[in-house]
Scaffold this motif. Structure first.
Motif, PDB file in Angstrom:
ATOM      1  N   THR A 188       1.093  -0.949  -0.275  1.00  8.05           N
ATOM      2  CA  THR A 188       0.182   0.447  -0.315  1.00  8.05           C
ATOM      3  C   THR A 188       1.133   1.345  -0.043  1.00  8.05           C
ATOM      4  OG1 THR A 188      -1.547  -1.419   0.908  1.00  8.05           O
ATOM      5  CG2 THR A 188      -1.673   1.003   1.810  1.00  8.05           C
ATOM      6  N   ASP A 189       1.978   1.379   1.052  1.00  8.80           N
ATOM      7  CA  ASP A 189       2.691   2.831   1.430  1.00  8.80           C
ATOM      8  C   ASP A 189       2.977   2.778  -0.207  1.00  8.80           C
ATOM      9  OD1 ASP A 189       1.557   2.387   3.333  1.00  8.80           O
ATOM     10  OD2 ASP A 189       2.913   2.321   4.524  1.00  8.80           O
ATOM     11  N   PHE A 190       4.142   1.900  -0.680  1.00  8.31           N
ATOM     12  CA  PHE A 190       5.243   2.038  -1.584  1.00  8.31           C
ATOM     13  C   PHE A 190       4.273   2.312  -3.197  1.00  8.31           C
ATOM     14  CE2 PHE A 190       5.667  -2.361  -3.021  1.00  8.31           C
ATOM     15  CZ  PHE A 190       5.893  -2.342  -4.518  1.00  8.31           C
ATOM     16  N   MET A 191       2.862   1.545  -2.815  1.00  7.16           N
ATOM     17  CA  MET A 191       1.916   1.845  -4.753  1.00  7.16           C
ATOM     18  C   MET A 191       1.424   3.604  -4.084  1.00  7.16           C
ATOM     19  SD  MET A 191      -0.618  -1.803  -3.904  1.00  7.16           S
ATOM     20  CE  MET A 191       1.424  -3.061  -4.297  1.00  7.16           C
ATOM     21  N   ALA A 192       1.092   3.953  -3.294  1.00  4.25           N
ATOM     22  CA  ALA A 192       0.672   5.353  -3.073  1.00  4.25           C
ATOM     23  C   ALA A 192       1.935   5.833  -3.445  1.00  4.25           C
ATOM     24  CB  ALA A 192      -0.103   5.597  -1.880  1.00  4.25           C
TER      25      ALA A 192
ATOM     26  N   MET B 167      -5.997   4.018  -2.079  1.00  7.32           N
ATOM     27  CA  MET B 167      -6.301   2.084  -2.823  1.00  7.32           C
ATOM     28  C   MET B 167      -7.705   1.567  -3.261  1.00  7.32           C
ATOM     29  SD  MET B 167      -3.415   1.347  -1.997  1.00  7.32           S
ATOM     30  CE  MET B 167      -3.043  -0.489  -2.546  1.00  7.32           C
ATOM     31  N   LEU B 168      -8.505   2.108  -3.747  1.00  5.60           N
ATOM     32  CA  LEU B 168      -9.514   2.072  -4.197  1.00  5.60           C
ATOM     33  C   LEU B 168      -9.413   3.258  -5.495  1.00  5.60           C
ATOM     34  CD1 LEU B 168     -12.650   1.716  -1.833  1.00  5.60           C
ATOM     35  CD2 LEU B 168     -11.678   0.408  -2.801  1.00  5.60           C
ATOM     36  N   ARG B 169      -8.802   3.753  -4.702  1.00  4.07           N
ATOM     37  CA  ARG B 169      -8.425   4.892  -6.534  1.00  4.07           C
ATOM     38  C   ARG B 169      -7.223   4.241  -7.123  1.00  4.07           C
ATOM     39  NH1 ARG B 169      -5.502   7.151  -9.953  1.00  4.07           N
ATOM     40  NH2 ARG B 169      -6.377   9.206 -10.900  1.00  4.07           N
ATOM     41  N   ILE B 170      -6.024   3.386  -6.258  1.00  2.24           N
ATOM     42  CA  ILE B 170      -5.040   3.498  -7.331  1.00  2.24           C
ATOM     43  C   ILE B 170      -4.389   1.812  -8.475  1.00  2.24           C
ATOM     44  CG2 ILE B 170      -2.453   3.042  -6.924  1.00  2.24           C
ATOM     45  CD1 ILE B 170      -2.529   5.095  -4.807  1.00  2.24           C
TER      46      ILE B 170
ATOM     47  N   ASP C 150      -7.854  -1.125  -7.233  1.00  2.30           N
ATOM     48  CA  ASP C 150      -9.042  -1.377  -6.630  1.00  2.30           C
ATOM     49  C   ASP C 150      -8.722  -2.782  -6.177  1.00  2.30           C
ATOM     50  OD1 ASP C 150      -9.616  -1.391  -9.309  1.00  2.30           O
ATOM     51  OD2 ASP C 150     -12.049  -0.548  -9.283  1.00  2.30           O
ATOM     52  N   HIS C 151      -7.746  -3.403  -7.313  1.00  6.13           N
ATOM     53  CA  HIS C 151      -8.435  -4.742  -7.518  1.00  6.13           C
ATOM     54  C   HIS C 151      -7.796  -5.356  -6.692  1.00  6.13           C
ATOM     55  CE1 HIS C 151      -4.633  -3.575  -9.247  1.00  6.13           C
ATOM     56  NE2 HIS C 151      -4.203  -4.721  -9.260  1.00  6.13           N
ATOM     57  N   LEU C 152      -6.050  -4.815  -5.917  1.00  8.68           N
ATOM     58  CA  LEU C 152      -5.652  -5.546  -4.579  1.00  8.68           C
ATOM     59  C   LEU C 152      -6.745  -5.198  -3.217  1.00  8.68           C
ATOM     60  CD1 LEU C 152      -2.268  -4.056  -5.266  1.00  8.68           C
ATOM     61  CD2 LEU C 152      -3.400  -6.564  -6.301  1.00  8.68           C
ATOM     62  N   VAL C 153      -7.613  -4.059  -3.492  1.00 11.50           N
ATOM     63  CA  VAL C 153      -8.632  -4.263  -1.954  1.00 11.50           C
ATOM     64  C   VAL C 153      -9.060  -5.150  -1.590  1.00 11.50           C
ATOM     65  CG1 VAL C 153      -9.752  -2.132  -0.589  1.00 11.50           C
ATOM     66  CG2 VAL C 153      -8.702  -2.093  -2.296  1.00 11.50           C
ATOM     67  N   ARG C 154      -9.375  -6.261  -0.815  1.00 17.56           N
ATOM     68  CA  ARG C 154     -10.099  -6.762  -0.335  1.00 17.56           C
ATOM     69  C   ARG C 154     -11.168  -6.237   0.655  1.00 17.56           C
ATOM     70  NH1 ARG C 154      -7.570 -10.779   3.210  1.00 17.56           N
ATOM     71  NH2 ARG C 154      -9.851 -12.769   1.966  1.00 17.56           N
ATOM     72  N   GLU C 155     -12.470  -5.944  -0.057  1.00 16.01           N
ATOM     73  CA  GLU C 155     -13.329  -5.579   0.621  1.00 16.01           C
ATOM     74  C   GLU C 155     -14.464  -5.842   1.571  1.00 16.01           C
ATOM     75  OE1 GLU C 155     -15.265  -2.236  -1.098  1.00 16.01           O
ATOM     76  OE2 GLU C 155     -14.826  -2.344  -3.482  1.00 16.01           O
ATOM     77  N   SER C 156     -14.346  -7.773   1.538  1.00 16.54           N
ATOM     78  CA  SER C 156     -15.330  -8.362   2.431  1.00 16.54           C
ATOM     79  C   SER C 156     -13.889  -8.658   3.255  1.00 16.54           C
ATOM     80  CB  SER C 156     -15.363  -9.505   0.960  1.00 16.54           C
ATOM     81  OG  SER C 156     -13.820 -10.685   1.250  1.00 16.54           O
TER      82      SER C 156
ATOM     83  N   LEU D  78     -15.202   3.021   6.158  1.00 20.36           N
ATOM     84  CA  LEU D  78     -15.724   4.214   5.461  1.00 20.36           C
ATOM     85  C   LEU D  78     -14.959   4.442   4.242  1.00 20.36           C
ATOM     86  CD1 LEU D  78     -15.678   6.339   9.073  1.00 20.36           C
ATOM     87  CD2 LEU D  78     -17.565   5.241   8.086  1.00 20.36           C
ATOM     88  N   ALA D  79     -14.174   3.576   3.417  1.00 20.91           N
ATOM     89  CA  ALA D  79     -13.776   3.990   2.906  1.00 20.91           C
ATOM     90  C   ALA D  79     -13.988   4.123   1.248  1.00 20.91           C
ATOM     91  CB  ALA D  79     -11.901   2.656   1.840  1.00 20.91           C
ATOM     92  N   THR D  80     -14.015   4.776   0.546  1.00 17.75           N
ATOM     93  CA  THR D  80     -15.217   5.259  -1.170  1.00 17.75           C
ATOM     94  C   THR D  80     -13.892   5.792  -2.023  1.00 17.75           C
ATOM     95  OG1 THR D  80     -15.483   7.081  -1.201  1.00 17.75           O
ATOM     96  CG2 THR D  80     -17.462   5.974   0.105  1.00 17.75           C
ATOM     97  N   ARG D  81     -14.188   4.879  -2.754  1.00 14.74           N
ATOM     98  CA  ARG D  81     -13.451   5.255  -4.408  1.00 14.74           C
ATOM     99  C   ARG D  81     -13.320   6.646  -4.579  1.00 14.74           C
ATOM    100  NH1 ARG D  81     -11.153   4.238  -9.453  1.00 14.74           N
ATOM    101  NH2 ARG D  81     -11.206   5.697 -10.694  1.00 14.74           N
ATOM    102  N   GLU D  82     -14.975   7.522  -4.494  1.00 19.50           N
ATOM    103  CA  GLU D  82     -14.891   9.022  -4.740  1.00 19.50           C
ATOM    104  C   GLU D  82     -14.129   9.781  -3.743  1.00 19.50           C
ATOM    105  OE1 GLU D  82     -17.633   6.845  -4.368  1.00 19.50           O
ATOM    106  OE2 GLU D  82     -17.929   6.894  -6.269  1.00 19.50           O
ATOM    107  N   ALA D  83     -14.012   9.284  -2.442  1.00 26.60           N
ATOM    108  CA  ALA D  83     -12.898   9.866  -1.781  1.00 26.60           C
ATOM    109  C   ALA D  83     -11.362   9.747  -1.945  1.00 26.60           C
ATOM    110  CB  ALA D  83     -13.349   9.213   0.456  1.00 26.60           C
ATOM    111  N   GLY D  84     -11.376   8.804  -2.423  1.00 25.39           N
ATOM    112  CA  GLY D  84      -9.163   8.108  -2.844  1.00 25.39           C
ATOM    113  C   GLY D  84      -9.831   8.723  -3.937  1.00 25.39           C
TER     114      GLY D  84
END
Ligand SMILES: [Zn+2]
Length: 255
Positions: free
Chosen positions: A40-44, A166-169, A171-177, A217-223
């Motif tokens: 996450t950190d280096f990807m951002a 991460m949802l912005r960058i 999202d396929h790596l975020v395990r929303e479940s 609380l995370a959303t793509r829009e916030a991202g």
């Protein structure tokens, strides 16, 4: 110019003549709870640094992915280096760019644990008059945006802010479940305060899941908002640094 690593040595020679600022992404490979990837950190940091790739006055360096993360070691997959090694490594990379004539840099940092080492590296490089580096934590550039997006909810690590990013960058790596599980085991804030002392030295001391705050609380829009604001601030910082004569950035001799 394109990424430094995509140049040849001959095309770099010409392109670097116009370059004022090196942009170096740094981050970590460390646990971010059950919902976010280890990177996450280096990807951002890498994604934000890459927004500078079309500038002629800046060059984006390869990402330095592993950082100062030993306090996450009880969680599987975490990698770390000690602060002195990290400091020396970043200094050497920036020193190499100075050798090629690019003596100003922005370190686009995605991991809070790197901050002290980056400040020490920047201070030494300036003192030696080798280079002037501005360490820049992307989340420090947001100026009240996290409060606007998430209210008073706790912010820290693997939280709603990082999850939105991460949802912005990627999202396929975020395990929303797994967001609910992350939140159920999260601490309210980073660390553990007792009568004014922080007695939470390792993340496991205060967070069962490795997360902090309310990642649900995370959303793509916030991202999108977080990314856009950080991108604009980074561009403004590179603009500013590009305009400064190098000599003016060096330490003053006397008052
Ligand atoms: Zn993080």
């Amino acid at each position: 110019m394109v990424l430094l690593a995509e140049h040849t040595t001959t095309t770099a020679r010409d392109a670097l003549e116009d370059v004022e600022v090196a942009v170096v992404p740094t981050g970590s490979v460390e646990q971010h709870g059950p919902a976010l990837p280890l990177g996450t950190d280096f990807m951002a940091a890498e994604a934000l640094a890459a927004t500078c790739r079309d500038r002629d006055d800046a060059v984006v360096l390869p990402t330095i992915p592993v950082g100062v993360s030993e306090h996450h070691r009880q969680f599987h997959g975490t990698l770390w280096t000690d602060p002195e090694t990290f400091e020396d490594y970043v200094s050497d990379v920036l020193g190499s760019m100075a050798h090629h004539g690019v003596r100003k840099a922005v370190v686009v940092n995605g991991h809070g644990g790197n901050t002290d080492a980056l400040q020490r590296a920047a201070r030494s490089l300036r003192q030696e008059e080798t280079a002037f580096a501005a360490p820049w934590n992307w989340w420090d550039s947001l100026d009240g945006l996290t409060e606007e997006l998430f209210g008073d909810a706790g912010i820290g690590h693997a939280d709603q802010m990082e999850a939105s990013m991460m949802l912005r960058i990627a999202d396929h790596l975020v395990r929303e479940s797994a967001m609910a599980e992350a939140e159920a085991g999260a601490s309210d804030a980073w660390g553990e305060g007792v009568h004014g002392a922080n007695v939470g030295f390792d993340t496991i001391d205060f967070s069962d899941s490795g997360a902090v705050g309310e990642p649900t609380l995370a959303t793509r829009e916030a991202g999108d908002r977080l990314f856009q604001t950080a991108e604009e601030e980074l561009a403004a910082l590179v603009d500013w640094l590009g305009e400064q004569p190098f000599e003016d950035l060096l330490p003053a001799d006397h008052r």
